[in-house]
Design a protein around this motif. Sequence first.
Motif, PDB file in Angstrom:
ATOM      1  N   LEU A 597       0.613  -1.211  -0.055  1.00 49.05           N
ATOM      2  CA  LEU A 597       0.052  -0.003   0.231  1.00 49.05           C
ATOM      3  C   LEU A 597       0.917   1.211   0.043  1.00 49.05           C
ATOM      4  O   LEU A 597       0.651   2.190  -0.736  1.00 49.05           O
ATOM      5  N   ARG A 598       1.953   1.237   0.769  1.00 49.92           N
ATOM      6  CA  ARG A 598       3.023   2.461   1.048  1.00 49.92           C
ATOM      7  C   ARG A 598       3.502   2.541  -0.491  1.00 49.92           C
ATOM      8  O   ARG A 598       3.772   3.675  -0.795  1.00 49.92           O
ATOM      9  N   VAL A 599       3.977   1.804  -1.088  1.00 49.80           N
ATOM     10  CA  VAL A 599       4.601   1.704  -2.303  1.00 49.80           C
ATOM     11  C   VAL A 599       3.635   2.238  -3.365  1.00 49.80           C
ATOM     12  O   VAL A 599       4.131   3.114  -4.164  1.00 49.80           O
ATOM     13  N   THR A 600       2.269   1.574  -3.280  1.00 50.84           N
ATOM     14  CA  THR A 600       1.337   2.241  -4.488  1.00 50.84           C
ATOM     15  C   THR A 600       1.053   3.626  -4.128  1.00 50.84           C
ATOM     16  O   THR A 600       1.088   4.263  -5.130  1.00 50.84           O
ATOM     17  N   ILE A 601       1.039   4.035  -3.022  1.00 50.36           N
ATOM     18  CA  ILE A 601       0.644   5.438  -2.653  1.00 50.36           C
ATOM     19  C   ILE A 601       1.583   6.272  -2.855  1.00 50.36           C
ATOM     20  O   ILE A 601       1.647   7.431  -3.545  1.00 50.36           O
ATOM     21  N   LYS A 602       3.084   5.988  -2.843  1.00 48.73           N
ATOM     22  CA  LYS A 602       4.115   6.684  -3.311  1.00 48.73           C
ATOM     23  C   LYS A 602       4.054   7.030  -4.729  1.00 48.73           C
ATOM     24  O   LYS A 602       4.627   7.783  -5.200  1.00 48.73           O
ATOM     25  N   ASN A 603       3.793   5.706  -5.587  1.00 45.51           N
ATOM     26  CA  ASN A 603       4.034   5.999  -6.895  1.00 45.51           C
ATOM     27  C   ASN A 603       3.146   6.976  -7.495  1.00 45.51           C
ATOM     28  O   ASN A 603       3.200   7.638  -8.374  1.00 45.51           O
ATOM     29  N   LEU A 604       1.684   6.530  -6.996  1.00 46.80           N
ATOM     30  CA  LEU A 604       0.574   7.563  -7.213  1.00 46.80           C
ATOM     31  C   LEU A 604       1.046   9.091  -7.165  1.00 46.80           C
ATOM     32  O   LEU A 604       0.921  10.004  -7.817  1.00 46.80           O
ATOM     33  N   LYS A 605       1.760   9.325  -5.964  1.00 45.36           N
ATOM     34  CA  LYS A 605       2.012  10.738  -5.727  1.00 45.36           C
ATOM     35  C   LYS A 605       3.057  11.377  -6.451  1.00 45.36           C
ATOM     36  O   LYS A 605       2.795  12.273  -7.073  1.00 45.36           O
ATOM     37  N   ASP A 606       3.948  10.173  -6.958  1.00 39.39           N
ATOM     38  CA  ASP A 606       5.033  10.719  -7.828  1.00 39.39           C
ATOM     39  C   ASP A 606       4.486  10.983  -9.282  1.00 39.39           C
ATOM     40  O   ASP A 606       4.647  12.128  -9.904  1.00 39.39           O
ATOM     41  N   GLN A 607       3.183  10.220  -9.690  1.00 41.58           N
ATOM     42  CA  GLN A 607       2.898  10.339 -11.068  1.00 41.58           C
ATOM     43  C   GLN A 607       2.063  11.538 -11.041  1.00 41.58           C
ATOM     44  O   GLN A 607       2.192  12.266 -12.028  1.00 41.58           O
ATOM     45  N   LEU A 608       1.251  11.840 -10.017  1.00 41.15           N
ATOM     46  CA  LEU A 608       0.529  13.163  -9.882  1.00 41.15           C
ATOM     47  C   LEU A 608       1.571  14.541  -9.984  1.00 41.15           C
ATOM     48  O   LEU A 608       0.996  15.268 -10.594  1.00 41.15           O
ATOM     49  N   GLU A 609       2.515  14.287  -9.138  1.00 43.52           N
ATOM     50  CA  GLU A 609       3.448  15.515  -9.104  1.00 43.52           C
ATOM     51  C   GLU A 609       3.870  15.753 -10.693  1.00 43.52           C
ATOM     52  O   GLU A 609       4.190  16.928 -10.881  1.00 43.52           O
ATOM     53  N   HIS A 610       4.147  14.862 -11.249  1.00 46.55           N
ATOM     54  CA  HIS A 610       4.877  14.734 -12.543  1.00 46.55           C
ATOM     55  C   HIS A 610       3.842  15.268 -13.530  1.00 46.55           C
ATOM     56  O   HIS A 610       4.026  16.159 -14.303  1.00 46.55           O
ATOM     57  N   SER A 611       2.499  15.129 -13.436  1.00 42.15           N
ATOM     58  CA  SER A 611       1.323  15.400 -14.253  1.00 42.15           C
ATOM     59  C   SER A 611       1.034  16.796 -13.886  1.00 42.15           C
ATOM     60  O   SER A 611       0.418  17.663 -14.877  1.00 42.15           O
ATOM     61  N   LEU A 612       1.374  17.461 -12.625  1.00 41.82           N
ATOM     62  CA  LEU A 612       1.029  18.722 -12.396  1.00 41.82           C
ATOM     63  C   LEU A 612       1.912  19.826 -12.823  1.00 41.82           C
ATOM     64  O   LEU A 612       1.832  20.995 -12.922  1.00 41.82           O
ATOM     65  N   GLU A 613       3.165  19.366 -13.227  1.00 43.63           N
ATOM     66  CA  GLU A 613       4.257  20.242 -13.581  1.00 43.63           C
ATOM     67  C   GLU A 613       4.174  20.772 -14.983  1.00 43.63           C
ATOM     68  O   GLU A 613       3.653  20.080 -15.650  1.00 43.63           O
TER      69      GLU A 613
END
Lengths: 613, 136
Positions: A597-613
């Motif tokens: 769960l921790r890994v998935t949520i971290k990946n999701l957060k990175d993915q989002l930060e990437h798309s917000l840039e």
Amino acid sequence: MSARSSFDGFITRSLTELSQAAFGLNESKLPPYLQSSPAKEKLEFFVQQAYCPHVITLATREADTFLQCKGFRDLVDFLRPFGDNIDGRLENKIRGEKAFRNLKFSLRFVPLNAVRSPQQIMNDKLARKSFDTSPPSKYANCLPSGNLATLQTVTERFVDYFSENELGEDVDPSSPFYYFFQRLLSGIPVSAHETFAHPVASLLVVTSHSVNPLEDFMQLYKQLNSAAFPHFVSRDLVHCYIYLHDDENSDLQKSVEAFELVRRSFGANCYFLKFSSLKDAVADNKSDIDLQQEVNGTQWKSASELMIEIETGNNAFDEVHLLPLPDILAIKKVVYDMLNESIIPYMQRCVHLWTERLSAYRGSFTSKLLLVSRKYFSRQSAPTDYGHYDPTTSCYFPDKPEAQLRRLADHHFMLRDYKVASEIYESLEKTFSDDKAWCYLASCQEMHAVSMLMQTQLLTQKNRSVYLYPLLEQSMQTYIDRCHMPYFAIRALVTVCSLLSTRPGLSVDDSVRWFSRLFEFNLFSAFGTAFWSTCIATLYSSKDSESESSFGQRKRKTAFWYLVSTSYWLSLNRPRMANLCLQYAYEVYETSHWDELRVTIKNLKDQLEHSLE
Amino acid sequence: MASYLAIIGTKDNPVYELEIIPIKEMNEDILKSHLHQFVAHASLDLIEQGQWTSNSLYLRSIDQFHDTMISAFLTPSNIKFILLHKTKNDDGIKLFFQELHELYIKMLMNPFYEPNQPIHSQAFDLRVRTLAKRQL
């Protein structure tokens, strides 16, 4: 010791404390995490402010012009924000002694042509289209809600506005839900089956610019009387009068004299409102900035009105006007006086009168049985007391006892007397069901459910499943199948679910189960799936409390639904909203001992930060 | 019939997980496995609440997420057995949990196994799979 470590998970609380909490006895003896929460108060506040007395406001042309110079569209537009949040005093007779309850009240100021049924509004719109070239915003403040497509558009725009503008660490992603709830309850259409939007009072406003104020008041009065109300709206109103004194252009002495004349003619409900002038400000040596205060636009604009504002490019979500502080205080005082000295006493008198008059109709079951048996056993003397429903116009006329009973129940509701209101609604359900007045029946069931939930007493699981859920189910079915009014069905569902979720006890799961019906209705299509997930997360998050015990909390559920809504928002190409939802979920999952769960949520957060840039 | 079993320890940590997918559905997308884990984790709230109001260890069906039902079983040492399934099968699931509990107790009796740690034993895994095929 390894054996002991496995006992870490045991929660050491005494069973007696928990059994009380689980089975809920007296609310005041409940532990703090089960008592009233900010979410509960907020939702109840919305419901109370939504179902409030409506006041028809008429003003002379000079009054409208005067206020247009100040930057408002007309007088009604100016008065509306001041009706949102007023302190009210309700009299309570406790053991023979009078006591006052201080409550927050609300008044809805509406223009004259707002008192039309949606059908009339549609007809007028079509008639106007052919020859009228004035901008649609001129008529905006009398448009009721009721159109689900408009509601969807307004909600979508709000979500975009909210996610673009709210920056910072602790933005609350539950705001869209509360906004949607407010929009659903605002702009109640003037309909036959519920009387909340029927006017209770009228307000006539004349300024000191007028040459003959008495004459102007009579003109406005005539205008009011000759207005074409729908036939199901009662014309019993309390009349209030405001004399607006403009200090800049008129003499105070003359105004006071004119006002005395008005008061002598019209009696008690006359109020004097003084607008200050720049002369006073200069004389007091105060700077402009000190004197002025911001006034936000009213929070209770209907979705249709907001739609027009969006289309004409105005700022629909953040309207702000600047007014001198003494004026603001003066208006607030006048509105407070009007509410507490004219409107509330009038409503209480009406309630008294109707209760006396209609006590025969609200009689015991035996009296009703006698009437019914007479009906069956003697053809000649059919009772004329019941069955006043007119199928051709699908309504009861306002002088018939059923309509008056409904009005009485609504007045009780507006005066916060939920117990009596729910009793009257219950007694009316049988009548409407016999008369096959479906809209009235559905509306009564809806309000019965809502007033059950607004009462402060505890609703046990058994009571909920025996009384509340069937009411909601039947109300929704009747609205959808027989009345073809999905807007009211949605309103009933969302109101009941929201109020249910904040009740002490374990009702939030039932509330979410009912709320999930919105997925089945496929309301708002793809936007809806994301939006309802966020709403469900909001419902669960209302159970969050600061206390250490985790009984009754739904942190993991809230985090899960925020996560689900994050993925939906991403698929709808709204990364900012997704990011807001993810923040809550991230806090819960990043400290979890569950690696995946921790890994998935971290990946999701990175993915989002990437798309917000 | 596809199911997902999770044995969760006292700190919300997964002790053992198993995806039970019948051969017919093997070709379907298994990307949803992450969702299963989140759903199981979310239903822990309801288990923690239900444990105080129910006398028995088997908590029956405590939750539902769209079309997936979630059943739970709580051991006296606060270890949760969570099963996500699509079809209703109360009796089968009850027996399954009871036999799983016995397997778990035997696991606990192993002095080299510390409670709350992940179970890596292949023997345990094989026995659980056989049990699942039989009961579910």
